[in-house]
Design an enzyme around this catalytic site. Structure first.
Site, PDB file in Angstrom:
ATOM      1  CB  THR A   1     -17.889  86.830  13.368  1.00 57.43           C
ATOM      2  OG1 THR A   1     -18.314  86.623  12.015  1.00 57.43           O
ATOM      3  CG2 THR A   1     -19.055  87.361  14.183  1.00 57.43           C
TER       4      THR A   1
ATOM      5  CD  GLU B   1     -28.396  85.858   7.187  1.00 53.80           C
ATOM      6  OE1 GLU B   1     -27.266  86.172   7.600  1.00 53.80           O
ATOM      7  OE2 GLU B   1     -28.589  85.332   6.099  1.00 53.80           O
TER       8      GLU B   1
ATOM      9  CG  ASN C   1     -26.962  85.503   2.887  1.00 51.59           C
ATOM     10  OD1 ASN C   1     -26.054  85.259   3.665  1.00 51.59           O
ATOM     11  ND2 ASN C   1     -27.998  86.261   3.207  1.00 51.59           N
TER      12      ASN C   1
ATOM     13  CG  ASP D   1     -28.244  82.108   4.350  1.00 54.03           C
ATOM     14  OD1 ASP D   1     -27.417  82.959   4.004  1.00 54.03           O
ATOM     15  OD2 ASP D   1     -28.302  81.633   5.502  1.00 54.03           O
TER      16      ASP D   1
ATOM     17  CE  LYS E   1     -24.354  79.583   4.849  1.00 50.40           C
ATOM     18  NZ  LYS E   1     -25.467  80.540   5.136  1.00 50.40           N
TER      19      LYS E   1
ATOM     20  CG  ASN F   1     -21.765  77.901   7.809  1.00 46.16           C
ATOM     21  OD1 ASN F   1     -21.073  78.907   7.904  1.00 46.16           O
ATOM     22  ND2 ASN F   1     -23.086  77.961   7.778  1.00 46.16           N
ATOM     23  CD1 TRP F   2     -19.142  79.101  10.787  1.00 45.71           C
ATOM     24  CD2 TRP F   2     -17.026  78.617  11.338  1.00 45.71           C
ATOM     25  NE1 TRP F   2     -19.144  78.552  12.035  1.00 45.71           N
ATOM     26  CE2 TRP F   2     -17.863  78.257  12.411  1.00 45.71           C
ATOM     27  CE3 TRP F   2     -15.651  78.417  11.460  1.00 45.71           C
ATOM     28  CZ2 TRP F   2     -17.367  77.691  13.581  1.00 45.71           C
ATOM     29  CZ3 TRP F   2     -15.160  77.849  12.624  1.00 45.71           C
ATOM     30  CH2 TRP F   2     -16.016  77.496  13.668  1.00 45.71           C
TER      31      TRP F   2
ATOM     32  CB  CYS G   1     -38.214  85.485  19.725  1.00 41.87           C
ATOM     33  SG  CYS G   1     -39.496  86.732  20.011  1.00 41.87           S
TER      34      CYS G   1
ATOM     35  CB  CYS H   1     -31.668  84.773  19.866  1.00 41.61           C
ATOM     36  SG  CYS H   1     -30.671  86.066  19.117  1.00 41.61           S
ATOM     37  CG  HIS H   2     -34.994  83.243  22.797  1.00 42.57           C
ATOM     38  ND1 HIS H   2     -34.566  82.954  24.070  1.00 42.57           N
ATOM     39  CD2 HIS H   2     -34.900  84.587  22.666  1.00 42.57           C
ATOM     40  CE1 HIS H   2     -34.248  84.091  24.689  1.00 42.57           C
ATOM     41  NE2 HIS H   2     -34.434  85.089  23.855  1.00 42.57           N
TER      42      HIS H   2
HETATM   43 CA    CA Z   1     -26.414  84.189   5.765  1.00 43.35          CA
END
Ligand code: CA
Length: 700
Positions: free
Chosen positions: A181, A199, A275, A320, A347, A407-408, A626, A629-630
């Site tokens: 990414t 992860e 991480n 993390d 982080k 973060n990024w 799940c 994502c959810h």
């Molecule tokens: Ca991570």
């Protein structure tokens, strides 16, 4: 004054690259101009503008006196509905923007007309291979070519004029859950790219490819592999001494998924390392150890990938706490001496200043709330952890959360104010040791934290969306890196901010939720804003053509905030409208008006047929497989379906979706290898239970 102005214009004219570090007197002069006049054509060729990645532009046609006249010059519709995190490039009058699914758009930078479009055809079934949406943070440019890393692990070189592929190479083993990414970086004749997936159980590395041929030049692993198979180099042999147990079975992690920087003068290439995999160190490396090079900044030789030095921000990483956040280079006066420094706000909540020639720690202070460590011991260079930072018997609330104090989204540095502008976040993370054996076993392909994710549902977090959202704040912090103190910050607001852009016009630009905002760089006064109609996550840039300065940004809700931290965004009802938005003084283009959307009506859920115990089991399974994502506790942002609002047809075809993979093309792959039919049904019962609860609340 006039002479300096002329020199400045000469320095800028025909300028395709800005010097890594601009002399303070020149920028101070530019700062005082405030004149609206013709500006020389100015490009944005590299991810962080200069090799120093400072994201500070000398352009000042748009400045604090006239920024209120800034208006939309043009907009471009991306027609995709996933997160946009790119920093665009502008080279030769063309804006190169990467979108979701690693697509690349080449647009006329003055008009927005599409010159070419490249779709690498990333299989949509790869969505769940990553943690945080099919985003892309930018392309690189060199030698007439545009380079893009694709979500499924390829590196592609495109002809910058036509968009036709020149070469393509596979950078990962696609049988493993690797993704790309981040934006590639150019160092000499190499294009360098990392990857993500810690992860999900991978071993991280960065790879350098020849920009002409696409041949692999070198690869540097960031964590050691199985010692029985031998070490790739001395650095890995050294790193392995800081690990225990059979870490390689878990992958180890340490993925370098975002930050890198190149110093041509010192001939060093810096990599920010991520991480551990899993997060929980007591599983990954029983008995402890620093676990190099997790959460470290590593300096390499750009020609060979040879290790030079490292600094580890979080030894024995377990929360993390990546060090993949923006790496910025500058020359600063520290204790009366000019030092070549590297700055990072990872982080873990501390702002680090290192000597970038040697890796020596010069200073480190908290830039945000952090309860896991009291301070950094300057004698040892190590954090002093608080007594309970690693106590995970019950739910331990750690700040920063796994999302980080930063973060990024990139920072920027204005040499005239001497301030670094950091988009920070403040929210708690719940950590709890696993209570079931299945969570103590190495696995790949599902979320692999080694913690009990039921700590992330009520009653361990607030049950009411608004209450939960109020715990998630963030602010723009103007940080003095020399004194290591906050100069000013904005009142806490939402954490989902974009990277920042600083200009010699005395401005800081930042995307803040669904607006692009310009602040006064000296005191943070809000001078201008424009609605972006979707979360402005991508980082703004600036350039000039034919005498006019432009501000460009790419917007579109999604990413980690949309996909993982749905709990935050649910209360915001965020929408994705992916676009490139470009502004100039007097711009009068308008976005189409937003359609009024009807209130969401929840279909009446059928009754729960399972016992309370079974519903609880369904929750455990949902959280394990799940939730990333959810959404934790079924709170999804809506980018990925909020299952509580599922239509009856979804319930009727539940097994086909969850185990049959009938929606793989939308990213919902089959979970047949992880979940039995009975387990899938227990998850459905948990969904029904929560849907009924919300349905009753809504009808009251
Ligand atoms: Ca991570």
């Amino acid at each position: 004054m006039r002479l300096l102005t002329v020199l400045l214009l000469i320095a800028l004219s025909g300028c395709s690259k800005q010097e890594p570090t601009q002399p303070t007197e020149v920028t101070a002069n530019a700062q005082s101009q405030h004149a609206v006049g013709a500006v020389p054509d100015t490009e944005w060729v590299k991810h962080g503008l200069g090799d120093d990645e400072q994201r500070f532009s000398l352009l000042d046609q748009i400045n604090r006196d006239n920024v209120d006249k800034l208006g939309l010059a043009w907009s471009f519709e991306m027609y995709t509905r996933r997160g946009i995190e790119a920093t665009p490039l502008m080279v030769g009058g063309v804006l190169y923007v990467s979108g979701s699914w690693s697509m690349v758009y080449a647009l006329d930078a003055k008009t927005g007309a599409l010159k070419w479009f490249y779709d690498p055809q990333v299989p949509r079934s790869t969505l769940a291979k990553g943690c945080c949406d099919a985003v892309n943070r930018g392309v690189a440019y060199a030698d007439g070519k545009i380079f893009v890393g694709t979500y499924d692990g390829r590196l592609v070189a495109l002809d910058a004029a036509s968009g036709k592929p020149v070469w393509e190479t596979l950078t990962v083993d696609q049988a493993q859950p690797y993704t790309i990414t981040g934006a590639p970086r150019i160092a000499k004749n190499n294009v360098i790219i990392g990857n993500g997936g810690a992860e999900l159980g991978v071993r991280g590395y960065v790879s350098a490819y020849d920009i002409d041929s696409g041949e692999l030049v070198w690869r540097f692993y960031t964590v050691p592999g199985n010692p029985a198979e031998g070490f790739e180099n001395k650095a890995m042999e050294m790193a392995a001494k800081t690990w225990n147990g059979q870490w390689w079975k878990w992958g180890g992690g340490g993925t370098a998924w975002d930050s890198m920087a190149y110093d041509p003068e010192l001939d060093l290439f810096y990599v920010g390392v991520g991480n551990g995999s899993p997060w929980n160190q007591s599983l990954r490396s029983p008995g402890g150890g620093d676990n190099l090079f997790l959460s470290s900044i590593v300096a390499l030789r750009p020609d060979t990938g040879e290790y030079v030095w490292h600094y580890q921000t979080t030894p024995g990483e377990t929360w993390d706490y990546t060090a993949t956040q923006h790496i910025m280079l500058a020359d600063l006066d520290i204790d009366g001496k000019k030092r070549k420094v590297l700055m990072q706000a990872p982080k873990n909540g501390f702002f680090y200043i290192l000597d970038r020639a040697t890796g020596e720690l010069l200073s480190a202070e908290k830039f945000t709330v952090a309860n896991w460590a009291s301070h950094i011991d300057m004698t040892t260079g190590r954090p002093v952890e608080t007594a309970t930072a690693r106590t995970f018997d019950g739910v331990n609330v750690i700040i920063p959360s796994n999302g980080g104090g930063h973060n990024w989204p990139p920072m920027s540095y204005n040499p005239a104010t001497g301030l670094v502008y950091i988009p920070t976040m403040i929210f708690p993370g719940n950590f709890k040791a696993p209570s079931r054996d299945i969570d103590r076993l190495p696995k790949q392909g599902t979320y692999n934290t080694g913690f009990d994710r039921t700590a992330l549902v009520p009653p361990n977090i607030p049950d009411i969306d608004e209450e939960l959202a109020s715990q998630f704040t963030g602010k723009l912090v103007a940080w003095n890196p020399v004194t290591q103190k906050e100069e000013w910050s904005l009142v806490p607001g939402r954490p989902a901010n974009s990277g920042t852009l600083s200009t010699a016009g005395g401005l800081v630009f930042e995307g803040v939720f669904e607006e692009l905002v310009a602040y006064d760089a000296t005191d943070g006064a809000r001078l201008w804003s424009a609605p972006t109609q979707s979360m402005a996550m991508g980082s703004p840039i600036t350039y000039a053509i034919d005498g006019e300065q432009y501000i460009a940004t790419a917007v579109g809700f999604g990413g980690g905030i949309g996909a993982e931290a749905g709990a935050i965004s649910h209360a915001w009802e965020a929408k994705n409208r992916s676009r490139v938005l470009v502004y100039k003084l007097g711009g009068s283009h308008t976005l189409p008006p937003l359609q009024e959307e009807a209130d969401k009506v929840m279909p009446k859920p059928t009754p729960v047929t399972a016992s309370a115990e079974q519903v609880q089991e369904g929750m455990v399974l949902f959280q394990r497989h799940c939730s990333f994502c959810h959404g934790d506790g079924l709170r999804s942002s809506g980018l990925v379906p909020d299952l509580r609002w599922s239509q009856p047809a979804v319930h009727e075809t539940w097994q086909d979706i969850v185990r049959g993979g009938v929606r793989a093309n939308a990213g919902m792959v089959s979970f047949a290898q992880y979940l039995s039919e009975e387990q899938a049904e227990l998850i459905r019962q948990y969904v029904l239970s929560e849907a009924n609860r919300v349905f009753v609340q809504q009808s009251q």
